[in-house]
Design a protein around this motif. Structure first.
Motif: not given
Length: 123
Positions: A9, A12, A66, A69-70
């Protein structure tokens, strides 16, 4: 597992903020026409065309981080909770069967008023 979730988190959010900053620093396509009439692009930090190439590649790398990590957060969020104390409180409540003899006694119905019509109180 919570440490991995928290770390992903944080990565991200940081990549999203950095990507926003990089996109805002990039020049639009209309800025090239202004540079042809003495916009001073050769005096910039990265040279005449090095800045656009560096910023666009950095944005692509941050977009990849990004996205990764998503996907990882979505995968971790989809996992079922382990039986080690997590989950619903109602899952630990024992089920007690109700037998007919333990049920409450039936309440007799009130007799219908004479005349066939229900009377309204206060009339």
């Amino acid at each position: 597992m919570n440490v991995v979730f928290t770390l992903l988190t944080v990565v991200q959010v940081l990549s999203a903020l950095a990507m926003i900053g990089l996109v805002l620093m990039q020049h639009g396509k209309g800025a090239d026409a202004g540079a042809a009439f003495g916009g001073g692009a050769s005096a910039s930090l990265f040279g005449a065309s090095g800045g656009a190439n560096f910023l666009s590649r950095s944005t692509a790398v941050l977009a990849t981080v990004f996205l990764a990590t998503t996907l990882a957060l979505a995968f971790l969020g989809y996992q079922r909770p382990q039986a080690s104390g997590s989950g619903s409180v109602l899952e630990s409540v024992p089920v007690v069967p109700v037998t007919p003899d333990a049920a409450a006694p039936a309440v007799p119905a009130a007799p219908a008023p004479a005349g066939g019509a229900a009377q309204i109180p206060g009339q």
